[in-house]
Design a protein around this motif. Structure first.
Motif, PDB file in Angstrom:
ATOM      1  N   TRP A  79      16.469  71.913  62.545  1.00 58.17           N
ATOM      2  CA  TRP A  79      15.043  71.664  62.761  1.00 58.17           C
ATOM      3  C   TRP A  79      14.639  70.322  62.146  1.00 58.17           C
ATOM      4  O   TRP A  79      15.220  69.874  61.165  1.00 58.17           O
ATOM      5  CB  TRP A  79      14.194  72.762  62.086  1.00 58.17           C
ATOM      6  N   TYR A  80      13.652  69.711  62.777  1.00 56.71           N
ATOM      7  CA  TYR A  80      12.892  68.644  62.123  1.00 56.71           C
ATOM      8  C   TYR A  80      11.780  69.315  61.332  1.00 56.71           C
ATOM      9  O   TYR A  80      11.000  70.111  61.887  1.00 56.71           O
ATOM     10  CB  TYR A  80      12.271  67.693  63.152  1.00 56.71           C
ATOM     11  N   VAL A  81      11.703  69.046  60.017  1.00 56.46           N
ATOM     12  CA  VAL A  81      10.631  69.576  59.167  1.00 56.46           C
ATOM     13  C   VAL A  81       9.654  68.432  58.906  1.00 56.46           C
ATOM     14  O   VAL A  81       9.981  67.456  58.228  1.00 56.46           O
ATOM     15  CB  VAL A  81      11.185  70.141  57.846  1.00 56.46           C
ATOM     16  N   PHE A  90       7.838  73.157  61.742  1.00 54.39           N
ATOM     17  CA  PHE A  90       9.270  73.272  62.008  1.00 54.39           C
ATOM     18  C   PHE A  90       9.472  73.076  63.506  1.00 54.39           C
ATOM     19  O   PHE A  90       9.076  73.922  64.328  1.00 54.39           O
ATOM     20  CB  PHE A  90       9.791  74.646  61.582  1.00 54.39           C
ATOM     21  N   LEU A  91      10.105  71.954  63.862  1.00 50.45           N
ATOM     22  CA  LEU A  91      10.325  71.600  65.254  1.00 50.45           C
ATOM     23  C   LEU A  91      11.817  71.767  65.556  1.00 50.45           C
ATOM     24  O   LEU A  91      12.659  71.082  64.945  1.00 50.45           O
ATOM     25  CB  LEU A  91       9.878  70.155  65.502  1.00 50.45           C
ATOM     26  N   ARG A  92      12.140  72.692  66.461  1.00 50.25           N
ATOM     27  CA  ARG A  92      13.550  72.960  66.770  1.00 50.25           C
ATOM     28  C   ARG A  92      14.198  71.709  67.340  1.00 50.25           C
ATOM     29  O   ARG A  92      13.694  71.091  68.285  1.00 50.25           O
ATOM     30  CB  ARG A  92      13.664  74.120  67.746  1.00 50.25           C
ATOM     31  N   ASP A  99       8.710  76.237  66.115  1.00 53.00           N
ATOM     32  CA  ASP A  99       9.040  77.588  65.678  1.00 53.00           C
ATOM     33  C   ASP A  99       8.052  78.102  64.642  1.00 53.00           C
ATOM     34  O   ASP A  99       7.648  79.265  64.669  1.00 53.00           O
ATOM     35  CB  ASP A  99      10.457  77.631  65.104  1.00 53.00           C
ATOM     36  N   ARG A 100       7.648  77.240  63.704  1.00 51.19           N
ATOM     37  CA  ARG A 100       6.720  77.657  62.643  1.00 51.19           C
ATOM     38  C   ARG A 100       5.792  76.497  62.303  1.00 51.19           C
ATOM     39  O   ARG A 100       6.192  75.316  62.364  1.00 51.19           O
ATOM     40  CB  ARG A 100       7.473  78.116  61.389  1.00 51.19           C
ATOM     41  N   GLU A 101       4.580  76.859  61.911  1.00 51.86           N
ATOM     42  CA  GLU A 101       3.613  75.843  61.491  1.00 51.86           C
ATOM     43  C   GLU A 101       2.707  76.456  60.428  1.00 51.86           C
ATOM     44  O   GLU A 101       2.191  77.570  60.597  1.00 51.86           O
ATOM     45  CB  GLU A 101       2.780  75.345  62.666  1.00 51.86           C
TER      46      GLU A 101
END
Length: 470
Positions: A79-81, A90-92, A99-101
């Motif tokens: 992921w790119y955090v 959180f960018l896959r 995925d998450r923010e």
């Protein structure tokens, strides 16, 4: 495996000059084939040799000041955090899917916080709530990590023991259920066979009360047993019960006809079929049915049981007790016939009394036995170069004998592998004949077709006919 730390690169040298004024964060060499990744107020962009590789829209007003790479458990997961402006995203890496923010973030750290050798992200929110995640899963911070190995093993052992106990209980319960069901079925069968209808009930006492003879008028409706027969065919003892509807047949239909059959030594293994004989094109045709007769029509039928010869003891006398139960609509109460007793002596199995023969009085039971112990196929025989009118004349050369009782030809030669095979012919025209063939199995049916080709024209063809189309 121990986590030692992580490297953060701010980069910037490989960012194309046209983007430098709008870049809010960047990271050199985040993955193979990407020299630098940058974020702007609206997008995340990957570059390689000055060209855009991929980009993803982040939304309006997104001011991320840090970009990092977080690796997952599998090599293909990462992921790119992105961090900045009180937001962590959180960018896959493979699909650029969010995925998450998290909002209202005070700070974010990356490290081995559970002492498992795995990089995790710890996020502290404005309300002092802590979140620990690997990009896919959020971990329970109240759980002690890492779990002790002996504790995991103990839990596994307990669960394994419970699983083994549950399996053993299921198997034991299933066996008890099957045993109970079998006992219930056997008890019902024996009960229905033993509860025959009495001819008279305490007639003498009734006569004493009325002071004279009492004339009893019995009104019967439903089914009656007209006779029975036994044959020994192809490793089976075939037991047939001739049935006939009687009384005022127009008052209802006979349905759910069932056979209860036991021996004097207990329950016996058997299968039964309700068979009705009809005439089709001046030929006898057997049909397996579920009901006997239509509303307002009196009909005859045969209830036939197949008993494996191996399940009987032919060295001793065998007594079969048979009763037939049925429903007479519109009534729902189960009715049953009188119990029939059949005794078979050891010598009967060696005599001609049980053998399949096609004498006029025994042809129908024998034919019915062959139908239930073999296969039946309807074939259309056709030719273009010859004639099939002489086919009946050539069948005796193959040891077939005309049996008038069934209007068919039977191979009644015990030494032949096709013994008891039967053919019924229905000429459609000079070049086409419909043949109904009865054989032991499909192997014998193939052999019969090959044998017929010896006496038929060279271009003859066999075509199977579906019975449902007749």
């Amino acid at each position: 495996m121990a986590f030692l730390g992580h490297v953060v690169s701010s980069g910037g040298a490989r960012v194309p000059s046209i983007y430098k004024e709008v870049v809010t964060s960047c990271l050199d060499s985040p993955m193979e084939g990407v020299e630098v990744v940058v974020t702007t107020n609206t997008h995340l962009v990957e570059f390689n040799q000055g060209l855009v590789v991929r980009s993803s829209r982040l939304g309006e007003g997104a001011k991320f000041t840090k970009v990092r790479v977080l690796l997952g458990q599998m090599a293909s997961e990462w992921w790119y955090v992105l961090e900045g402006g009180g937001t962590v995203m959180f960018l896959r890496g493979k699909s650029f899917q969010v995925d998450r923010e998290y909002k209202n973030v005070e700070c974010m750290e990356i490290g081995d916080f559970l002492n498992t050798g795995k990089r995790l992200v710890k996020i502290t929110l404005a309300d002092r709530e802590l979140i620990l995640t690997d990009g896919q899963t959020e971990f329970d911070l109240d759980q002690e990590w890492p779990m002790e190995i002996n504790e995991v093993g103990a839990v596994g052992d307990v669960l394994g023991q419970r699983l083994a106990m549950a399996r053993e209980a299921v198997v034991r319960t299933k066996a008890e259920l099957e045993k109970t069901s079998k006992l219930v079925d056997e008890s019902i069968t024996e009960l229905m066979v033993s509860c025959g209808v009495e001819e008279a009930v305490e007639m003498r006492n009734v006569e004493k009360l009325v002071g004279g003879k009492v004339k009893v008028k019995v009104e019967e409706k439903g089914l009656v047993l007209k006779g029975h027969w036994v044959r020994l065919v192809r490793g089976f003892v075939i037991f047939g019960v001739e049935l006939e509807t009687f009384g005022e047949c127009g008052e209802g239909e006979v349905k759910e006809v069932e056979l209860q059959l036991v021996t004097d030594s207990g329950v016996v293994e058997y299968k039964y079929y309700l068979v009705k004989m009809v005439k089709r094109d001046e030929r006898i045709h057997m049909e397996k049915v579920m009901e006997l007769g239509l509303d307002g029509v009196c009909v005859k039928g045969t209830l036939v049981a197949k008993l494996p010869f191996s399940s009987l003891n032919p060295s001793t006398s065998i007594t079969l007790l048979a009763s037939v139960s049925y429903n007479l609509s519109p009534n729902t109460r189960k009715l049953h016939t009188r119990t029939t007793h059949i005794t078979l002596q050891p010598k009967d199995f060696c005599s001609d009394s049980l053998s399949p023969t096609f004498t006029p009085t025994r042809a129908i039971p024998t034919f019915l036995s062959l139908y239930l112990t073999g296969v039946r196929e309807i074939l259309t025989i056709s030719t273009q170069l010859g004639s099939l009118l002489s086919l009946p004349l050539f069948l005796p050369k193959l040891n077939f004998t005309l049996t008038l009782a069934i209007s068919g030809y039977t191979l009644d030669c015990p030494t032949s592998p096709l013994y008891l095979s039967t053919i019924m012919l229905n000429p459609l025209n000079s070049r086409q004949v419909e043949a109904i063939m009865y054989t032991k199995d499909y192997t014998h049916l193939t052999l019969l077709v090959r044998m017929l080709r010896e006496i038929l024209p060279a271009d003859v063809q066999f075509m199977r006919v579906e019975e449902a189309l007749l």
